[in-house]
Design an enzyme around this catalytic site. Structure first.
Site, mmCIF file in Angstrom:
data_model
loop_
_atom_site.group_PDB
_atom_site.id
_atom_site.type_symbol
_atom_site.label_atom_id
_atom_site.label_comp_id
_atom_site.label_asym_id
_atom_site.label_seq_id
_atom_site.Cartn_x
_atom_site.Cartn_y
_atom_site.Cartn_z
ATOM 1 C CB CYS A 73 18.372 -6.705 1.837
ATOM 2 S SG CYS A 73 18.801 -8.248 1.002
ATOM 3 C CG ASN A 119 13.004 -7.873 -14.006
ATOM 4 O OD1 ASN A 119 11.847 -7.752 -14.410
ATOM 5 N ND2 ASN A 119 13.377 -8.873 -13.232
ATOM 6 C CG MET A 127 23.587 -15.657 17.749
ATOM 7 S SD MET A 127 22.105 -16.207 18.598
ATOM 8 C CE MET A 127 22.528 -15.875 20.290
ATOM 9 N N GLY A 153 20.171 -13.784 25.973
ATOM 10 C CA GLY A 153 20.313 -13.156 27.277
ATOM 11 C C GLY A 153 21.734 -12.693 27.577
ATOM 12 C CD GLU A 192 19.634 -9.789 25.905
ATOM 13 O OE1 GLU A 192 20.168 -10.168 26.962
ATOM 14 O OE2 GLU A 192 18.451 -10.003 25.628
HETATM 15 C C1 LIG Z 1 14.650 -1.651 -4.050
HETATM 16 C C2 LIG Z 1 14.101 -0.552 -4.899
HETATM 17 C C3 LIG Z 1 14.210 0.749 -4.453
HETATM 18 C C4 LIG Z 1 13.696 1.783 -5.223
HETATM 19 N N1 LIG Z 1 13.802 3.055 -4.747
HETATM 20 C C5 LIG Z 1 13.313 4.078 -5.481
HETATM 21 C C6 LIG Z 1 13.399 5.414 -5.020
HETATM 22 O O1 LIG Z 1 13.948 5.690 -3.952
HETATM 23 N N2 LIG Z 1 12.855 6.382 -5.793
HETATM 24 C C7 LIG Z 1 12.253 6.120 -6.982
HETATM 25 O O2 LIG Z 1 11.797 7.028 -7.625
HETATM 26 N N3 LIG Z 1 12.162 4.879 -7.440
HETATM 27 C C8 LIG Z 1 12.670 3.848 -6.719
HETATM 28 N N4 LIG Z 1 12.559 2.577 -7.190
HETATM 29 C C9 LIG Z 1 11.855 2.341 -8.456
HETATM 30 C C10 LIG Z 1 12.831 2.349 -9.631
HETATM 31 O O3 LIG Z 1 13.243 3.646 -9.895
HETATM 32 C C11 LIG Z 1 12.121 1.775 -10.829
HETATM 33 O O4 LIG Z 1 11.791 0.456 -10.538
HETATM 34 C C12 LIG Z 1 13.011 1.777 -12.037
HETATM 35 O O5 LIG Z 1 13.396 3.037 -12.375
HETATM 36 C C13 LIG Z 1 12.359 1.071 -13.207
HETATM 37 O O6 LIG Z 1 13.291 0.917 -14.252
HETATM 38 P P1 LIG Z 1 13.584 -0.471 -14.941
HETATM 39 O O7 LIG Z 1 14.475 -0.233 -16.078
HETATM 40 O O8 LIG Z 1 14.057 -1.461 -13.972
HETATM 41 O O9 LIG Z 1 12.132 -0.856 -15.417
HETATM 42 P P2 LIG Z 1 11.574 -2.255 -15.866
HETATM 43 O O10 LIG Z 1 11.121 -3.005 -14.669
HETATM 44 O O11 LIG Z 1 12.512 -2.955 -16.750
HETATM 45 O O12 LIG Z 1 10.321 -1.781 -16.717
HETATM 46 C C14 LIG Z 1 9.301 -1.044 -16.114
HETATM 47 C C15 LIG Z 1 8.191 -0.698 -17.087
HETATM 48 O O13 LIG Z 1 8.641 0.236 -18.049
HETATM 49 C C16 LIG Z 1 8.325 -0.186 -19.353
HETATM 50 N N5 LIG Z 1 9.415 0.238 -20.215
HETATM 51 C C17 LIG Z 1 10.719 0.202 -19.907
HETATM 52 N N6 LIG Z 1 11.431 0.724 -20.915
HETATM 53 C C18 LIG Z 1 10.561 1.066 -21.879
HETATM 54 C C19 LIG Z 1 10.705 1.636 -23.165
HETATM 55 N N7 LIG Z 1 11.884 1.964 -23.647
HETATM 56 N N8 LIG Z 1 9.591 1.844 -23.874
HETATM 57 C C20 LIG Z 1 8.392 1.510 -23.394
HETATM 58 N N9 LIG Z 1 8.200 0.978 -22.199
HETATM 59 C C21 LIG Z 1 9.258 0.748 -21.445
HETATM 60 C C22 LIG Z 1 8.185 -1.675 -19.259
HETATM 61 O O14 LIG Z 1 7.293 -2.131 -20.248
HETATM 62 C C23 LIG Z 1 7.641 -1.879 -17.879
HETATM 63 O O15 LIG Z 1 6.265 -1.804 -17.866
HETATM 64 C C24 LIG Z 1 13.069 1.515 -6.454
HETATM 65 C C25 LIG Z 1 12.973 0.197 -6.916
HETATM 66 C C26 LIG Z 1 13.488 -0.832 -6.152
HETATM 67 C C27 LIG Z 1 13.367 -2.241 -6.643
HETATM 68 S S1 FES Z 2 18.037 -10.481 -1.845
HETATM 69 FE FE1 FES Z 2 17.721 -8.503 -1.032
HETATM 70 S S2 FES Z 2 18.397 -7.286 -2.665
HETATM 71 FE FE2 FES Z 2 18.426 -9.242 -3.510
#
Ligand SMILES: Cc1cc2nc3c(=O)[nH]c(=O)nc-3n(C[C@H](O)[C@H](O)[C@H](O)COP(=O)(O)OP(=O)(O)OC[C@H]3O[C@@H](n4cnc5c(N)ncnc54)[C@H](O)[C@@H]3O)c2cc1C
Ligand code: FES
Ligand code: FES
Length: 1338
Positions: A49, A268, A1047, A1088, A1270
């Protein structure tokens, strides 16, 4: 390893040293609870969000550069922040120091309403400006792709952004060779230049300049640390989790060797949501920090090698650079990746998420993995044992052990080969919303022909979203090798792929037939794309694509954004200091933007405060066999678990006709039914304990989820309501034609950005209780709490400063939760806070009623409707709530703008096993109105006329009578209709749409205009009464209080305008603190559309009383100040405080007779929308909307335009993309922004024009104003009918003449499946009943 380090980072230029680091702690709660920086908001907790957006800055000692990026604080583990600088909204400016230009402009451009999303918006814009001080509008709107706002409709936020662009009047791009400042588009005269419109909503000249030299500098200490500190692994140990941050590759490999099961957390954004929402627990986390090798960018001879640690945003920039500098033929895969990176998530997630994390997560809907797989990428792995490469292929994606990483290996980098000549790569995706939405289906496709001949040498196709992992159509590709690239091959390819990538009818995620269709529609697009390039490369061998096909390749209409707002200036005779009629900024606008506006959960912790969380039913209809609380109670920090037994006879309360139960006694009636409440000394402990409450259920029959099932089981709430006018049966006999039809309309989630929040504080004396709560109805909260505690109301006070959006959803369920919280607070004599998480909120609180409408219409061949017989059924859910009231309002408003001379309409609210549905902006009208408009559209189709023609023919005449015999003067309705026709150039554009449709087979446009008559009133005199209290202090300052709740609609701003006019004093002299049962008792619910109207009349009354008392004093000293007069009045013992009162409007409705005068006045309007759809994917774009509204005399045009736009966009969401999904067991799947899509910034119409009718007198209301909260939700259905128009055009061209059944919301799935073609015919269909579908249509 550094074994007991302190966590050191900076927040807003101040050093933070955390000695007791909890590795499970995210930045958001840390900021809010620990550092008391509450400007950063919680909206969803899952990155979806943007309410929690902050800026993270890091210094790279190698490149000597500082990287600033936006991030979602809810997903940032604090341990990952070592050495970083965090900037929150408080850090960039405040009213106490200096307001930042971003904060100033978003407020002054009226870009805040409830203000809850605003700090996040501000931080997204701010971060972009730190990196690009003179951005383009596209960059700015792209930066806001991950920020949701439920109130404003985004247009004013875009306006604020525009002021930072180099030439704010221009789009700065020449899309399709056309600039926004070019006069004519498609041969149509453009709408008036916004600059020519007078008056303006804000004055750009007044804005503070953006001065990048004034920004906070990156802390030098952090730079020094990064340069000089010895590089050793940091370890942070918590109660349950240990966080290991290696800083060299060697240490990383060692850590991974030691803890092979530990995830390598980068952004993450994948691990975080799994921990939070799926209950996954990792005792050890390895989180590499600034390891150089993970950030490599290497252009080798066989491709580009990218470090696994690069963020997706960095990858985007690198690829954008590469495609500029490398030959086209080498960059096919990069271009495809770049296309998907543009829409993948929002900017915050793209900046946090790493390439490695994305690949390794192997999400089934990953956008990049299908492309990396077809592009033959290889993964460079490393472990203590050495390095090796594996292919990113089907086996890897399906986690096949032979093709996967070994537990102690890490991914160092990815090699993405260059493409070759005669090799083509394409990317496709379709999602519920164009931006920041996971794909429903996505795909990567690659073909290699080799030199000449057009014979397929290699083919690779991967799909996401159609199975448990990314899937490869390997066998199909194999079989197609050696074939020529022609339509015959395409046909074979479609059949082969459909066979290979088979989806069972019950596949998770549903939309099975749509997905099957997309699989081959994408294939067709690929075929065309490649054919077009082949033709370009070798025109002599490859035929030109027929015109018919070309439109499949065009992008949906995209041009610069453009908006205008036209309203009349105040009467020149009005005194200059009188603020009524001026576009005054929201009173809290600046505070919203600086994060200083306080919401319920921003209140500081009270001494010994506890937290309450609810345990809800996991069954939809069941007997509770037993509840075992022992394990929950045994957890440390747990204080109590409250059940129905404890509440005893206080377990229910009656607001309307039937008491609503608080906690389940022996049975549960829906998933989400409140069963008990766990109270603990922290939120974390309360949540952990709630998971340990063991409830044994025995399922009961019947399970009723849908309206159809309720009808079958005769399961209704009483009474049935009916409205009848004229002689329907006789009129049917006179009609030329009779038509029968039906339409189903899905529900809607309120999605207020601030979830349900309350804090109950026992005062410790005389059993007094203070309730701070986010509600629209403090008096009801006071009553329900007093009744539960068996106290008189005068002991319970309810206080509401402001609410972060409500839309009808903060009344009944809020009261129930407040009652239970107060019970527990009273029992323990301690303050208790209860804040729902987004998922809990969506599960528990219900929303707009889904509707099913059936009708029979008798009409003449010229379109006149003589007789209409209609039935409305709503899905009320498990308890009554406001369901009957909603049905009544639906019936009273169903005629919309039409005179049906003979009408019968019945309405029933169905009792089902779903969470109880409740009030939501528009209260039955958006549903009832849609059914009526649908019927009209069908009548038009039968008559061979345009729907607009039939609408006009049946519209009310000037003086007329409604079906309940209330008189109506429809002059302004007709004027709105005419002006909207003119303003939108309806006839010209209708012709242009037809021309476009004749020339484009795969893209269609549609145009539709709907009128609006929205009756305003509450149905009884008592419901409309309001009171206010106005004090004048001896220094001349004034304090206003009234019964209305702020609100987002700006009621407090309007009240100050009223006091200012009446007392003839500047607005700055008047203050308003909030709403409380202590100052104004017995106030009615805020809802309303009448809050400002009724309370304003009370404020006016109080001010007039005071002025009357003071007039003799003022006339004695006309040159005096308010301080002089107040002192003089005091000296003469004249009271300086007055109560104002308004009795309400006379109104009544006799349902027995079907007659009455339930409404005080009508709001009129009309909206015309134009859309373009992609017949192959179901995508749509709202090209332009024109709205004309009769607002009477606007008290504040900026706020009124905000209400109209915000409601319109909310309505557009309702009728197009907002889709609630329930399992066949009644479990709500869509419990957050990732599953439930409200409109985002990409959904704002490319052009949006709003115009008010000239002021008209509406004598009974406050200064002749009209309530607008509304009504405009319904105008969103102009988009629904425009899409329907476009779909009809597609169907006509394809020779499909049968009836067009389109239900609401008109999602990409419904659009695509209605545009039947050879592909929809090709897909396998499942026999209904042969499988259990994933979801049910409720
Ligand atoms: C709100 C939201 C919207 C999203 N929208 C999309 C979208 O539209 N399209 C899409 O494709 N994806 C989408 N995603 C997913 C997003 O692309 C993935 O969550 C993201 O790419 C993961 O990367 P990270 O670095 O945060 O992974 P992390 O959460 O840090 O790690 C994920 C996993 O990868 C492993 N890992 C990471 N790096 C390594 C490494 N170097 N070697 C070995 N293992 C490793 C970790 O052990 C873990 O298991 C969305 C996610 C969110 C939260
Ligand atoms: S509280 Fe919605 S993106 Fe963090
Ligand atoms: S102002 Fe954006 S959510 Fe309310």
């Amino acid at each position: 390893m550094d074994s007991a380090p302190e966590l050191l980072f900076y927040v807003n230029g101040r050093k933070v040293i955390e000695k007791n680091v909890d590795p499970e702690m995210m930045l958001l709660p840390y900021l809010r609870k620990k550092l008391r920086l509450t400007g950063t908001k919680y909206g969803c907790g899952g990155g979806g969000c943007g309410a929690c957006t902050v800026m993270i800055s890091r210094y790279n000692p190698i490149t000597k550069k500082i990287r600033h990026h936006p991030a979602n604080a809810c997903l940032i583990p604090i341990c990952s922040l070592y050495g970083s600088a965090v900037t929150t909204v408080e850090g960039i400016g405040s009213t106490k120091t200096r307001i930042h230009p971003v904060q100033e402009r978003i407020a002054k451009c009226h870009g805040t309403q409830c203000g809850f999303c605003t700090p996040g918006m501000v931080m997204s814009i701010y971060t972009l400006l730190r990196n690009h001080p003179e951005p383009t509008l596209d960059q700015l709107t792209d930066a806001l792709g991950g920020n949701l706002c439920r109130c404003t409709g985004y247009r004013p936020i875009i306006d604020a952004c525009r002021t930072f662009c180099k030439t704010s009047g221009c789009c700065q791009s020449k899309e399709n060779g056309i600039c926004c400042l070019d006069e004519e588009i498609n041969g149509l005269q453009e709408f008036e230049d916004e600059n020519k419109i007078n008056p303006k909503l804000f004055l750009e000249e007044d804005f503070l300049p953006l001065d990048p030299t004034q920004e906070l500098i990156f802390p030098p200490e952090l730079m020094r640390m990064a340069e000089k500190q010895p590089q050793t692994t940091r370890v942070f140990g918590g109660d349950r989790m240990t966080w290991i941050s290696p800083v060299t590759l060697k240490e990383l490999l060692e850590a991974k060797f030691k803890y092979p099961k530990a995830p390598v957390v980068m952004g993450n954004t994948s691990v975080g949501p799994e921990v939070k929402f799926k209950g996954v627990f990792h005792p050890i986390i390895i989180s590499p920090d600034r390891i150089e090798e993970l950030s490599v960018v290497n252009h080798g001879h066989n491709g580009l090698t990218l470090g696994a640690g690069l963020s997706l945003d960095q990858v985007k920039d690198i690829l954008a650079d590469v495609i500029q500098n490398f030959p086209y033929e080498k960059t096919q895969t990069y271009r495809a990746l770049l296309k998907h990176l543009a829409t993948l998530a929002g900017s915050q997630i793209r900046n946090m998420a790493s390439l490695g994390g994305h690949i390794m997560s192997r999400h089934l809907d990953s956008d990049l993995n299908p492309l990396l797989a077809v592009g033959n990428c290889t993964l460079n792995l490393l472990s203590k044992e050495g390095e090796r490469q594996i292919a990113l292929n089907e086996q890897f994606l399906s986690k096949c052990p032979d093709a996967d990483l070994k537990p102690h290996e890490i991914l160092v980098s990815v090699n993405i080969p260059y493409s070759r000549k005669w090799e083509f790569v394409s990317a496709f995706r379709q999602a519920q919303r164009q931006q920041n939405a996971l794909a429903i289906v996505n795909s990567g496709m690659r073909v290699f022909f080799g030199e000449g001949g057009g014979i397929i040498r290699e083919l690779s196709i991967f799909y996401g979203g159609v199975g448990p992992t990314t899937i490869c159509a390997k066998n199909s590709c194999q079989k197609l090798i050696g074939r020529p690239w022609n339509e015959k091959t395409l046909d074979t390819a479609c059949r082969l792929v459909l066979e290979e990538v088979s989806l069972p009818g019950s596949a998770p995620g549903g939309k099975v037939e749509f997905k099957r269709t997309l699989i081959i529609s994408f294939l067709f697009k690929f075929y065309l794309e490649v054919s077009q390039i082949l033709r370009r490369m070798d025109p002599s061998h490859y035929p030109q694509l027929t015109d018919k096909y070309e439109s499949a390749l065009e992008d949906l209409y995209s041009r610069h954004r453009w908006s205008t707002a036209k309203y009349q200036n105040v009467d020149p005779k009005q005194p200059p200091q009188d603020p009524i009629g001026h576009p005054i900024m929201h009173l809290s606008g600046i505070k919203h933007a600086t994060g200083e506006a306080i919401y319920c959960d921003d209140l500081p912790v009270v001494d010994r405060e506890l937290f309450l969380t609810f345990v809800t039913s996991s069954r939809a209809h069941a007997k509770i066999v037993s509840i075992d609380l022992s394990e929950a109670l045994s957890l440390p920090g747990v204080v109590d678990v409250v059940t129905a037994e404890h509440l005893g006879d206080a377990n229910s309360f009656c607001l309307l006709t039937i008491p609503e139960q608080f906690l389940a006694t022996d049975k549960v009636f829906c998933v989400g039914h409140l069963v008990c409440a766990v109270i603990a000394d922290s939120e974390v402990q309360a949540k952990r304990a709630a998971m340990r409450v063991k409830i044994v259920y025995k399922d009961l029959e019947p399970l009723i989820l849908t309206i159809e099932e309720a009808i079958q089981h005769n399961s209704f709430f009483e009474p049935e309501r009916k409205l009848e006018y004229g002689n329907v049966d006789e009129a049917f006999k006179m009609a030329d034609q009779i038509l029968e039809g039906e339409i189903h309309m899905g529900g809607q989630e309120h999605f207020y950005m601030e979830t349900q929040s309350m804090l109950v504080v026992p005062k410790g004396e005389d059993q007094e209780m203070d309730v701070y709560v986010s509600t629209q109805f403090p008096k009801y909260i006071q009553d329900i709490v007093a009744s539960t505690l068996k106290l008189p109301a005068n002991k319970v006070m309810c206080h509401v400063r402001r609410v972060g959006g409500a839309f009808g959803g903060k009344v009944i369920k809020t009261g129930i939760m407040a009652a239970v919280t107060a019970f527990a607070a009273n029992k323990h004599g301690r303050a208790i806070r209860c804040i729902l998480e987004r998922g809990e909120d969506m599960l528990i609180t219900g929303g707009r009623h889904p509707y099913f409408g059936k009708y029979r219409a008798g009409f003449m061949n010229d379109g006149r409707i003589l007789a209409l017989d209609m039935e409305h059924y709503s899905n009320g859910g498990a308890s009554l709530d406001e369901s009957i009231f909603v049905i009544e309002m639906g019936l009273l408003k169903m005629d919309n703008a039409y005179k049906f001379p003979n009408l019968r309409c019945r309405g029933r609210a169905c009792r089902t096993n779903l969470p109880s549905n409740t009030a939501l902006r528009g209260f039955g009208f958006p549903q009832a109105g849609l059914i009526t408009e649908h019927c009209i559209t069908e009548v038009a189709a039968k008559c061979g006329l345009s729907p607009e023609k039939v609408r006009q023919i049946n519209m009310y005449n000037e003086i007329d009578q409604t079906p309940y015999k209330q008189e109506i003067n429809a002059e302004n309705l007709i004027q709105c209709w005419r002006e909207c026709m003119a303003m939108s150039s309806y006839s010209l554009r209708k012709a242009a749409v037809e021309k476009f449709n004749a020339e484009n087979y795969w893209k269609k446009k549609g145009l539709a205009m709907v009128p609006l008559k929205y009756p305003v009133g509450l149905g009884s005199l008592a419901a409309g009464q309001a009171a206010a209290l106005v004090h004048i202090y001896l220094d001349g300052s004034v304090l206003v209080t009234h019964g209305g709740i702020e609100m987002g609609q700006g009621v407090h701003t309007k009240m100050i305008q009223v006091a200012s006019r009446e007392l003839r004093m500047p607005m700055s002299n008047v203050h308003l603190r909030g709403t409380s049962t202590e100052t104004v008792p017995n106030a009615n619910v805020s809802g309303g559309s009448v809050v400002a109207d009724l309370n304003g009349l009370a404020v006016k009354d109080a001010c007039q009383t005071l002025l009357k008392r003071l007039e003799p004093i003022i006339s004695k000293n006309p040159q005096g100040t308010w301080k002089d007069w107040a002192q003089a009045a005091f000296d003469e013992s004249i009271g300086l405080s007055a109560i104002g009162y308004f009795r309400g409007y006379e109104s009544d409705m006799n349902w027995e007779k079907g007659e009455g005068h339930p409404f005080e006045y009508f709001v009129y309007g009309a909206a015309c929308s134009e859309v373009e759809i992609d017949c192959l994917t179901g995508d749509h774009k709202n090209i332009r909307t024109d709205i004309v509204m009769d607002v009477g005399c606007s008290i504040n045009p900026a706020l009124d335009i905000g209400q109209i736009e915000g409601a319109f966009i909310q309505g557009m969401g309702l009728y197009t993309i907002e889709e609630l999904n329930y399992s066949p067991q009644g479990i709500l799947y869509s419990r957050g922004p990732n599953q439930y899509k409200i409109p985002a910034i990409c959904d704002v119409p490319t052009e949006l024009h709003i115009s008010f009718l000239p002021p008209s007198k509406n004598s009974n209301t406050l200064y002749s104003s009209k309530g607008l909260g509304e009504s405009a939700v319904f105008l969103g259905c102009s988009v629904f009918f425009a899409i329907r128009d476009a779909v009809s055009a597609a169907r006509q061209e394809r020779g499909l003449c049968g009836p067009l059944k389109l239900h609401s919301p008109l999602t990409p799935e419904k659009i695509r499946m209605a545009c039947e073609d050879k592909f929809t015919k090709m897909i396998p269909r499942d026999e209904p009943g042969s499988y259990i579908p994933w979801n049910v249509c409720i």
